[in-house]
Design a protein around this motif. Structure first.
Motif, PDB file in Angstrom:
ATOM      1  N   UNK A 456       0.739  -1.235  -0.005  1.00 29.13           N
ATOM      2  CA  UNK A 456      -0.062   0.010   0.081  1.00 29.13           C
ATOM      3  C   UNK A 456       0.723   1.140  -0.033  1.00 29.13           C
ATOM      4  N   UNK A 457       2.121   1.319  -0.335  1.00 28.57           N
ATOM      5  CA  UNK A 457       2.962   2.356  -0.210  1.00 28.57           C
ATOM      6  C   UNK A 457       3.318   2.741  -1.783  1.00 28.57           C
ATOM      7  N   UNK A 458       2.522   2.581  -2.795  1.00 27.05           N
ATOM      8  CA  UNK A 458       2.998   2.944  -4.171  1.00 27.05           C
ATOM      9  C   UNK A 458       2.591   4.416  -4.300  1.00 27.05           C
ATOM     10  N   UNK A 459       2.011   4.873  -3.468  1.00 26.55           N
ATOM     11  CA  UNK A 459       1.806   6.505  -3.817  1.00 26.55           C
ATOM     12  C   UNK A 459       3.091   7.109  -3.540  1.00 26.55           C
ATOM     13  N   UNK A 460       3.908   6.635  -2.798  1.00 24.50           N
ATOM     14  CA  UNK A 460       5.095   7.219  -2.340  1.00 24.50           C
ATOM     15  C   UNK A 460       5.854   7.188  -3.812  1.00 24.50           C
ATOM     16  N   UNK A 461       6.182   6.426  -4.429  1.00 19.29           N
ATOM     17  CA  UNK A 461       6.944   6.260  -5.657  1.00 19.29           C
ATOM     18  C   UNK A 461       6.202   7.016  -6.753  1.00 19.29           C
ATOM     19  N   UNK A 462       4.790   6.924  -6.832  1.00 16.85           N
ATOM     20  CA  UNK A 462       4.059   7.743  -7.740  1.00 16.85           C
ATOM     21  C   UNK A 462       4.137   9.178  -7.647  1.00 16.85           C
ATOM     22  N   UNK A 463       4.180   9.643  -6.365  1.00 16.71           N
ATOM     23  CA  UNK A 463       4.339  11.034  -6.318  1.00 16.71           C
ATOM     24  C   UNK A 463       5.736  11.767  -6.900  1.00 16.71           C
ATOM     25  N   UNK A 464       6.659  10.722  -6.693  1.00 19.29           N
ATOM     26  CA  UNK A 464       7.922  11.031  -7.253  1.00 19.29           C
ATOM     27  C   UNK A 464       7.731  10.940  -8.784  1.00 19.29           C
ATOM     28  N   UNK A 465       7.157  10.065  -9.254  1.00 22.58           N
ATOM     29  CA  UNK A 465       6.882   9.762 -10.900  1.00 22.58           C
ATOM     30  C   UNK A 465       6.320  11.008 -11.259  1.00 22.58           C
ATOM     31  N   UNK A 466       5.054  11.665 -10.560  1.00 27.09           N
ATOM     32  CA  UNK A 466       4.390  12.707 -10.689  1.00 27.09           C
ATOM     33  C   UNK A 466       5.090  14.011 -11.210  1.00 27.09           C
ATOM     34  N   UNK A 467       6.220  14.145 -10.149  1.00 22.24           N
ATOM     35  CA  UNK A 467       6.965  15.309 -10.321  1.00 22.24           C
ATOM     36  C   UNK A 467       7.860  15.200 -11.699  1.00 22.24           C
ATOM     37  N   UNK A 468       8.321  14.116 -12.029  1.00 23.27           N
ATOM     38  CA  UNK A 468       9.029  13.971 -13.360  1.00 23.27           C
ATOM     39  C   UNK A 468       8.005  14.336 -14.487  1.00 23.27           C
ATOM     40  N   UNK A 469       6.877  13.617 -14.274  1.00 20.77           N
ATOM     41  CA  UNK A 469       6.019  13.748 -15.321  1.00 20.77           C
ATOM     42  C   UNK A 469       5.406  15.412 -15.682  1.00 20.77           C
ATOM     43  N   UNK A 470       5.342  15.895 -14.403  1.00 19.70           N
ATOM     44  CA  UNK A 470       5.029  17.449 -14.468  1.00 19.70           C
ATOM     45  C   UNK A 470       6.058  18.240 -15.344  1.00 19.70           C
ATOM     46  N   UNK A 471       7.367  17.835 -14.998  1.00 19.48           N
ATOM     47  CA  UNK A 471       8.298  18.584 -15.644  1.00 19.48           C
ATOM     48  C   UNK A 471       8.345  18.408 -17.110  1.00 19.48           C
ATOM     49  N   UNK A 472       7.950  17.114 -17.505  1.00 21.62           N
ATOM     50  CA  UNK A 472       7.994  16.938 -18.923  1.00 21.62           C
ATOM     51  C   UNK A 472       6.900  17.669 -19.712  1.00 21.62           C
ATOM     52  N   UNK A 473       5.772  17.597 -19.001  1.00 21.31           N
ATOM     53  CA  UNK A 473       4.415  18.268 -19.478  1.00 21.31           C
ATOM     54  C   UNK A 473       4.877  19.985 -19.586  1.00 21.31           C
ATOM     55  N   UNK A 474       5.479  20.484 -18.650  1.00 18.10           N
ATOM     56  CA  UNK A 474       5.776  21.829 -18.427  1.00 18.10           C
ATOM     57  C   UNK A 474       6.823  22.054 -19.651  1.00 18.10           C
ATOM     58  N   UNK A 475       8.009  21.109 -19.891  1.00 16.65           N
ATOM     59  CA  UNK A 475       8.618  21.463 -21.102  1.00 16.65           C
ATOM     60  C   UNK A 475       8.076  21.329 -22.391  1.00 16.65           C
ATOM     61  N   UNK A 476       7.124  20.513 -22.749  1.00 16.80           N
ATOM     62  CA  UNK A 476       6.140  20.261 -23.872  1.00 16.80           C
ATOM     63  C   UNK A 476       5.469  21.630 -24.096  1.00 16.80           C
ATOM     64  N   UNK A 477       4.847  22.026 -23.137  1.00 13.40           N
ATOM     65  CA  UNK A 477       3.996  23.285 -23.196  1.00 13.40           C
ATOM     66  C   UNK A 477       4.874  24.263 -23.490  1.00 13.40           C
ATOM     67  N   UNK A 478       5.902  24.716 -23.165  1.00 15.90           N
ATOM     68  CA  UNK A 478       6.930  25.686 -23.227  1.00 15.90           C
ATOM     69  C   UNK A 478       7.297  25.650 -24.672  1.00 15.90           C
ATOM     70  N   UNK A 479       7.954  24.584 -25.006  1.00 16.62           N
ATOM     71  CA  UNK A 479       8.612  24.357 -26.417  1.00 16.62           C
ATOM     72  C   UNK A 479       7.480  24.482 -27.482  1.00 16.62           C
ATOM     73  N   UNK A 480       6.357  23.817 -27.271  1.00 17.24           N
ATOM     74  CA  UNK A 480       5.243  24.126 -28.180  1.00 17.24           C
ATOM     75  C   UNK A 480       4.752  25.305 -28.256  1.00 17.24           C
ATOM     76  N   UNK A 481       4.824  26.286 -27.521  1.00 14.89           N
ATOM     77  CA  UNK A 481       4.545  27.554 -27.311  1.00 14.89           C
ATOM     78  C   UNK A 481       5.553  28.548 -27.932  1.00 14.89           C
ATOM     79  N   UNK A 482       6.771  28.067 -28.210  1.00 10.78           N
ATOM     80  CA  UNK A 482       7.620  28.813 -28.920  1.00 10.78           C
ATOM     81  C   UNK A 482       7.365  29.338 -30.471  1.00 10.78           C
TER      82      UNK A 482
END
Length: 676
Positions: A456-482
């Motif tokens: 029942x501790x998968x939320x710990x790892x998924x939280x870390x995973x979410x931080x990485x995916x949030x960064x990728x989505x931010x990069x995608x939004x920034x680059x596509x807006x150039x």
């Protein structure tokens, strides 16, 4: 005689490198099958079987230098047989008329359409008034009404519209009927009313346990990581993209990061590489195991097991299947003490995928994944013993990352441009900012979450995973807006991709200086692509839309309606405009009757029932298009709804009119449809 001797010497030099040409020969036979405008009969297949045996016999009798040619001919014939056999094997009934009424079936998969509507695929279908032997094996319905908490294995009922999968939106374009045929989709449609559950979903109910657990895991991940981050995490872990909005997908495509969504070579490589390294280090840390057991091979087995589990949970699309086969071949070679990564391994993986799904050759997933893999293996294989840069290890790794991203991007750019009509100008930058995060944070966190889930501790790892995916989505939004982030490319003629691929493969695979001769046809093909032209006039298959080519780009007869057709036309033109902007280009005043003059012809588009009722012209120099049935007397060429049902979409180029059904030919996937 001297020329013949030189050719024989060149052929002998290829010995030891010929296996890499095997998938190319098989793919050539598959491509020949799909390029036909008629369905081969039994006599053709009998001749191909004879060609296989004749090729095998000749390879035994011919001199060493020429025996590979005979084997190549046999493999081409085998590829043709493979594609034809697969097309007949997946044959299922196709709905032959438009249907409205109750629809019942078992949910087998969920996804989203281009308009963000939830789509559900059903099997075990029941349709009122359709005999059992004529019922489609599978149907796909877009949910335009309330539809929540659907799971594979659930039996549902609704009331909706169904029809046979439609043909190309323009002659020579992508044929959805062929795509649906190999997916065994006999009907597609939509519903606007609520969905009723007849039987609940469970792992055991309905015989789709893997898909049930896959969607259950996807829902659990999205509950722990809400929003687009959760949808991204579900796509990465289970292949379920239903949680992602269309604007997010467009942003990822514009920044050349959409490949991070598809569970392909990158994900499979990162996952199995992490598992292999972790298991090898873990086994080596135990002295008894390190001294007595083949630690490296045990770690390879663990990596293969993890790849199998990931493949089953991912949904098994073409890209994932290719990556899975490639991983098994790679670690299988390691178990046999052979080189794990080589062009031979890529060739074996390609042969396996083509044997399982020959139709995958036509899709961008197969083409792009094998193009990137082949280019990376070839380039890094050539640089294996060369030190490109001196300095610390981190600098070499960074240079390697830049080089690999550039090679993969360069190898897949023509294929992506041909299929999607776009090019990301800042894709290298986006990948440099995102791929390291994917490998260092997202994938390890995903693996860790699987180990922590039982307690029942998968939320710990998924939280870390979410931080990485949030960064990728931010990069995608920034680059596509150039500014200028995305460019648009006109669709190439049919011969461009095959000719370009064969030319580049010649450069990579041929042994000797003659390899550089492949650059000549490659450059010629790219030149022809750039000088290509698009049809002067396009007519939708239902008569609801016309597009004419003007100096400012394609002009559309309506600003609303037939949105999918309009978007495909503009994309194929390499035009970044939307339908509303394209409608403003129409050379004339808006109205119920639209007229356009070209090549001594007048194209008349009647945009509704009222316009059709009031129209009474019919001159020999007119082509009249109407979305409703119409009776006219005179010498005009009339294409109303009834005739378009038989012809499909239309294209007019330099005075020559071509119908979609003429261009597609009479194939298995078109013979059973209305209008053939």
């Amino acid at each position: 005689m001297r020329v013949l001797a030189l050719v024989e010497a060149a052929m002998l030099r290829q010995r030891g490198h010929l296996i890499v040409w095997s998938p190319i020969c098989v793919a050539t036979g598959i491509g020949l099958y799909f390029s036909l405008r008629f369905e081969p009969d039994v006599h053709v297949y009998a001749q191909l079987v004879s060609a296989i045996f004749l090729g095998a016999f000749c390879s035994w009798k011919l001199p060493t230098a020429w025996s590979p040619v005979a084997i190549g001919v046999a493999l081409i014939a085998f590829g043709f047989l493979l594609a034809g056999g697969r097309a007949h094997l997946v044959s299922e009934p196709v709905l032959k008329w438009r249907y409205y009424g109750p629809i019942e079936g078992r949910v087998v998969s969920l996804d989203r359409s281009a308009s963000d509507a939830l789509r559900v695929t059903l099997d075990q279908v029941r349709i009122e008034g359709v005999p059992v032997d004529e019922r489609p094996r599978r149907v796909r319905i877009s949910m335009h009404g309330p539809a929540t908490n659907l799971l594979p294995g659930q039996r549902i009922m609704t009331t909706g519209h169904l029809s046979a999968p439609q043909g190309p939106v323009e002659p020579g374009g992508f044929d959805f009927r062929r795509h649906a045929w190999f997916q065994r989709l006999g009907a597609v449609g939509y519903t606007r009313v609520p969905v009723l559950t007849i039987a609940p979903a469970s792992a055991a109910n309905g015989g789709v346990p893997v898909t049930y657990w896959r969607i259950s895991i996807s829902n659990h991940v999205q509950n722990l990581l809400p929003g687009e981050v959760g949808g991204f995490a579900a796509a990465v872990t289970t292949g379920d993209r239903s949680g992602l909005r269309s604007d997010t997908l467009l942003s990822l495509r514009a920044s050349n990061l959409a490949h991070l969504l598809a569970i392909s070579g990158l994900h499979m490589g990162l996952l199995t590489g992490f598992v292999f390294l972790a298991c090898r280090v873990g086994f080596s840390a135990v002295p008894a195991a390190a001294l007595r057991l083949p630690v490296k091979k045990l770690a390879a087995v663990c990596a293969m097991v993890s790849a199998t589990i990931y493949f089953l949970l991912s949904g098994g699309n073409i890209a994932t299947e290719r990556a899975f086969v490639m991983v098994l071949v790679m670690f299988g070679a390691l178990l046999l003490d052979r080189r794990a990564i080589s062009l031979r391994a890529v060739a074996v993986a390609a042969l396996i995928v083509l044997a399982m799904r020959p139709e995958s050759l036509l899709g961008p997933g197969f083409q792009m994944s094998f193009a990137a893999t082949t280019a990376l293996v070839a380039v890094f294989g050539a640089l294996r013993n060369q030190d490109l840069v001196s300095g610390p290890k981190w600098l070499k790794q960074f240079i390697g990352l830049i080089l690999s991203s550039a090679i993969a991007g360069f190898a897949t750019a023509p294929i992506g441009a041909a299929h999607f009509n776009t090019m990301s100008h800042f894709g290298l930058l986006a990948n440099l900012l995102s791929v390291p995060v994917m490998g260092a944070i997202v994938v390890p966190a995903a693996v860790l979450s699987a180990f922590l889930a039982p307690v029942g501790l998968e939320w710990v790892a998924l939280t870390v995973m979410g931080i990485g995916l949030k960064w990728i989505l931010g990069v995608s939004e920034w680059v596509s807006g150039l500014h200028g982030a995305q460019g648009y490319v006109m669709s190439p003629p049919d011969f461009v991709l095959p000719a370009l691929s064969l030319s580049i493969l010649w450069v990579i695979l041929w042994q000797g200086r003659a390899r550089w001769a492949g650059l000549v046809p490659a450059m010629a093909v790219m030149t022809l692509w750039g000088q290509g032209t698009r049809p002067d006039v396009l007519v939708a298959g239902n008569g609801g839309l016309i597009g004419v080519m003007t100096e400012n780009g394609r002009a559309l007869s309506k600003s609303k309606g037939n949105g999918f057709v309009a978007s495909v036309w503009l994309e194929n033109d390499g035009d970044g405009a939307d339908q509303k902007l394209a409608a403003k280009r129409w050379p004339g005043e808006p109205g119920l009757v639209q007229r356009y003059q070209t090549e001594g012809l007048e194209i008349v588009h009647l945009t509704g029932k009222r316009a059709a009722q009031d129209f009474n012209e019919c001159r020999p120099d007119q082509i009249v298009v109407s979305p409703v049935a119409l009776q006219l007397s005179g010498g005009c060429r009339l294409y109303d709804s009834e005739k378009l049902e038989n012809t499909g979409s239309l294209a007019l180029s330099k005075g020559r009119l071509v119908t979609s059904n003429e261009a597609s030919g009479r194939r298995l996937w078109s013979l059973g449809y209305s209008g053939q």
